[in-house]
Design a protein around this motif. Structure first.
Motif, PDB file in Angstrom:
ATOM      1  N   ARG A  25       0.819  -1.219   0.000  1.00 45.87           N
ATOM      2  CA  ARG A  25       0.000   0.000   0.000  1.00 45.87           C
ATOM      3  C   ARG A  25       0.847   1.261   0.000  1.00 45.87           C
ATOM      4  NH1 ARG A  25      -4.877   2.121   0.435  1.00 45.87           N
ATOM      5  NH2 ARG A  25      -5.140   4.083   1.592  1.00 45.87           N
ATOM      6  N   LYS A  26       1.956   1.279   0.719  1.00 46.23           N
ATOM      7  CA  LYS A  26       2.743   2.504   0.854  1.00 46.23           C
ATOM      8  C   LYS A  26       3.203   3.062  -0.493  1.00 46.23           C
ATOM      9  CE  LYS A  26       6.431   4.527   3.609  1.00 46.23           C
ATOM     10  NZ  LYS A  26       7.482   4.274   4.626  1.00 46.23           N
ATOM     11  N   PRO A  27       3.701   2.237  -1.413  1.00 49.05           N
ATOM     12  CA  PRO A  27       4.071   2.782  -2.727  1.00 49.05           C
ATOM     13  C   PRO A  27       2.874   3.375  -3.480  1.00 49.05           C
ATOM     14  CG  PRO A  27       5.082   0.651  -2.397  1.00 49.05           C
ATOM     15  CD  PRO A  27       4.102   0.828  -1.291  1.00 49.05           C
ATOM     16  N   ARG A  28       1.715   2.762  -3.370  1.00 47.39           N
ATOM     17  CA  ARG A  28       0.539   3.290  -4.051  1.00 47.39           C
ATOM     18  C   ARG A  28       0.110   4.644  -3.469  1.00 47.39           C
ATOM     19  NH1 ARG A  28      -1.758  -0.748  -7.416  1.00 47.39           N
ATOM     20  NH2 ARG A  28      -3.613   0.556  -7.725  1.00 47.39           N
ATOM     21  N   VAL A  29       0.323   4.812  -2.164  1.00 51.54           N
ATOM     22  CA  VAL A  29       0.034   6.110  -1.549  1.00 51.54           C
ATOM     23  C   VAL A  29       0.949   7.176  -2.149  1.00 51.54           C
ATOM     24  CG1 VAL A  29       0.166   7.448   0.590  1.00 51.54           C
ATOM     25  CG2 VAL A  29      -0.860   5.161   0.605  1.00 51.54           C
ATOM     26  N   ALA A  30       2.233   6.833  -2.308  1.00 56.84           N
ATOM     27  CA  ALA A  30       3.190   7.777  -2.885  1.00 56.84           C
ATOM     28  C   ALA A  30       2.841   8.082  -4.340  1.00 56.84           C
ATOM     29  CB  ALA A  30       4.600   7.206  -2.786  1.00 56.84           C
ATOM     30  N   TYR A  31       2.469   7.076  -5.114  1.00 54.13           N
ATOM     31  CA  TYR A  31       2.075   7.270  -6.505  1.00 54.13           C
ATOM     32  C   TYR A  31       0.846   8.173  -6.583  1.00 54.13           C
ATOM     33  CZ  TYR A  31       5.089   4.201  -9.236  1.00 54.13           C
ATOM     34  OH  TYR A  31       6.132   3.659  -9.910  1.00 54.13           O
ATOM     35  N   SER A  32      -0.096   7.921  -5.731  1.00 52.82           N
ATOM     36  CA  SER A  32      -1.315   8.722  -5.736  1.00 52.82           C
ATOM     37  C   SER A  32      -1.007  10.176  -5.410  1.00 52.82           C
ATOM     38  CB  SER A  32      -2.310   8.154  -4.718  1.00 52.82           C
ATOM     39  OG  SER A  32      -3.533   8.841  -4.779  1.00 52.82           O
ATOM     40  N   ARG A  33      -0.085  10.380  -4.478  1.00 55.19           N
ATOM     41  CA  ARG A  33       0.320  11.744  -4.125  1.00 55.19           C
ATOM     42  C   ARG A  33       0.958  12.446  -5.320  1.00 55.19           C
ATOM     43  NH1 ARG A  33       2.613  10.602   0.568  1.00 55.19           N
ATOM     44  NH2 ARG A  33       4.683  10.239  -0.318  1.00 55.19           N
ATOM     45  N   ALA A  34       1.773  11.725  -6.070  1.00 59.00           N
ATOM     46  CA  ALA A  34       2.409  12.299  -7.258  1.00 59.00           C
ATOM     47  C   ALA A  34       1.372  12.668  -8.316  1.00 59.00           C
ATOM     48  CB  ALA A  34       3.413  11.303  -7.840  1.00 59.00           C
ATOM     49  N   ILE A  35       0.410  11.794  -8.519  1.00 57.37           N
ATOM     50  CA  ILE A  35      -0.629  12.052  -9.526  1.00 57.37           C
ATOM     51  C   ILE A  35      -1.453  13.277  -9.146  1.00 57.37           C
ATOM     52  CG2 ILE A  35      -2.754  11.134 -10.541  1.00 57.37           C
ATOM     53  CD1 ILE A  35      -1.448   8.323 -10.288  1.00 57.37           C
ATOM     54  N   ASN A  36      -1.835  13.383  -7.882  1.00 51.42           N
ATOM     55  CA  ASN A  36      -2.624  14.535  -7.441  1.00 51.42           C
ATOM     56  C   ASN A  36      -1.824  15.834  -7.552  1.00 51.42           C
ATOM     57  OD1 ASN A  36      -5.083  13.256  -6.820  1.00 51.42           O
ATOM     58  ND2 ASN A  36      -4.313  12.584  -4.838  1.00 51.42           N
ATOM     59  N   HIS A  37      -0.530  15.761  -7.251  1.00 44.94           N
ATOM     60  CA  HIS A  37       0.332  16.945  -7.350  1.00 44.94           C
ATOM     61  C   HIS A  37       0.370  17.452  -8.792  1.00 44.94           C
ATOM     62  CE1 HIS A  37       4.187  19.086  -7.843  1.00 44.94           C
ATOM     63  NE2 HIS A  37       3.990  19.489  -6.602  1.00 44.94           N
ATOM     64  N   GLU A  38       0.649  16.541  -9.734  1.00 42.84           N
ATOM     65  CA  GLU A  38       0.751  16.946 -11.133  1.00 42.84           C
ATOM     66  C   GLU A  38      -0.613  17.276 -11.735  1.00 42.84           C
ATOM     67  OE1 GLU A  38       3.538  17.584 -12.861  1.00 42.84           O
ATOM     68  OE2 GLU A  38       4.522  17.248 -10.931  1.00 42.84           O
ATOM     69  N   GLY A  39      -1.651  16.582 -11.279  1.00 43.33           N
ATOM     70  CA  GLY A  39      -2.993  16.890 -11.777  1.00 43.33           C
ATOM     71  C   GLY A  39      -3.413  18.296 -11.412  1.00 43.33           C
ATOM     72  N   LYS A  40      -3.132  18.701 -10.185  1.00 51.56           N
ATOM     73  CA  LYS A  40      -3.485  20.060  -9.749  1.00 51.56           C
ATOM     74  C   LYS A  40      -2.680  21.092 -10.519  1.00 51.56           C
ATOM     75  CE  LYS A  40      -3.943  22.958  -5.638  1.00 51.56           C
ATOM     76  NZ  LYS A  40      -3.743  23.023  -4.162  1.00 51.56           N
ATOM     77  N   LYS A  41      -1.383  20.823 -10.711  1.00 47.40           N
ATOM     78  CA  LYS A  41      -0.540  21.741 -11.474  1.00 47.40           C
ATOM     79  C   LYS A  41      -1.056  21.907 -12.899  1.00 47.40           C
ATOM     80  CE  LYS A  41       3.847  21.459 -11.935  1.00 47.40           C
ATOM     81  NZ  LYS A  41       5.253  20.954 -11.964  1.00 47.40           N
TER      82      LYS A  41
END
Length: 215
Positions: A25-41
C-alpha cells in the motif's frame, strides 16, 4: 473528461518499491500523491490557457477545471477532470451595447451581434434594468415597430404612437462550449504538458520513499 494515469514503467517501479519495502500500500500512496500533485498543477495551467483561448475571465477558467475533479486514491491511481456546461452566454465576454447590437469578444475576437441589446428604452435614452443582470438578449419574433393609426381606439385622437410587437426575448449565446474548448488548442496542450511531468514526479516520490534504492 481529462484523465491522468500512471503509464510506461511506472507500475514496474511500483512493484519493485513494494517488494523492497515489504508493503504494497505505501508505494501506491506515494504514486497517488504524485498524480494529485501533477494533476493540480496541470489544472491550474489549463485554467489559465482556457481563459486566454476563449476570452473568459481568469476566475471562470480556473473554476471550469477545478469544479468537478475526482482526485487519485491509492486504489485508482487516476486523476480525472470532468468538463461540463452548455453554451456560454455573451455576458461573460465583456459585452457592451451599440446601436447596431451588442459587441462582445468570445475567443478574444470582438464582434457585433446584430439586433441584440442589454438595455431598455428608445435611443438615445437607453436605461439599464438591474434585474437583467447585464445579460445580452435577442428578440423572439419579428420585433418590428410601427405607427398606430388615428382610427386605433387605444390611441388619443390625432396622436401617432410607436408600438413594438414580438417583444418576448431570450438570452444571446456565444457559440462557445467549455467542455469542447478543454480538449483542444492551448488548453489541451497544458494538460498534455502536465501528463509529461508526471513521470518525473513519480520518480521523485519513489526515490524518497525507498531512500534512493528504486529510481
Amino acid at each position: 473528461m481529462i484523465r491522468f494515469t500512471v503509464v510506461g514503467n511506472g507500475m514496474a517501479k511500483l512493484e519493485e518499491a513494494a517488494h523492497i519495502l515489504g508493503n504494497k500500500r505505501k508505494p501506491r500512496v506515494a504514486y497517488s500523491r504524485a498524480i494529485n500533485h501533477e494533476g493540480k498543477k496541470a489544472g491550474t495551467a489549463a485554467g489559465r490557457a482556457l481563459s486566454d483561448q476563449t476570452g473568459l475571465p481568469k476566475s471562470t477558467g480556473r473554476r471550469a477545471v477545478r469544479r468537478n475533479v475526482d482526485r487519485s486514491t491509492p486504489e485508482t491511481l487516476t486523476y480525472t477532470i470532468h468538463g461540463s456546461g452548455g453554451e456560454v452566454s455573451l455576458k461573460y465576454f465583456k459585452p457592451r451595447e451599440t446601436k447596431k447590437g451588442v459587441s462582445a469578444a468570445p475567443w478574444g475576437a470582438r464582434q457585433i451581434y446584430p439586433s441584440t441589446f442589454m438595455k431598455a428604452g428608445w435611443w438615445p435614452k437607453r436605461v439599464e434594468k438591474p434585474n437583467w443582470n447585464r445579460q445580452t438578449f435577442s428578440r423572439k419574433g419579428d420585433g418590428h415597430t410601427y405607427n398606430a393609426v388615428k382610427s386605433n381606439p387605444f390611441v388619443i385622437s390625432g396622436q401617432m404612437k410607436r408600438i413594438r410587437t414580438g417583444t418576448a426575448f431570450v438570452k444571446q449565446k456565444s457559440g462557445l462550449f467549455i467542455p469542447m474548448e478543454m480538449v483542444r488548442g492551448a488548453t489541451a496542450k497544458a494538460f498534455r504538458d502536465g501528463a509529461r511531468g508526471l513521470e518525473a514526479r513519480v520518480d521523485h516520490e519513489v526515490r524518497r520513499m525507498t531512500k534512493g534504492v528504486v529510481s
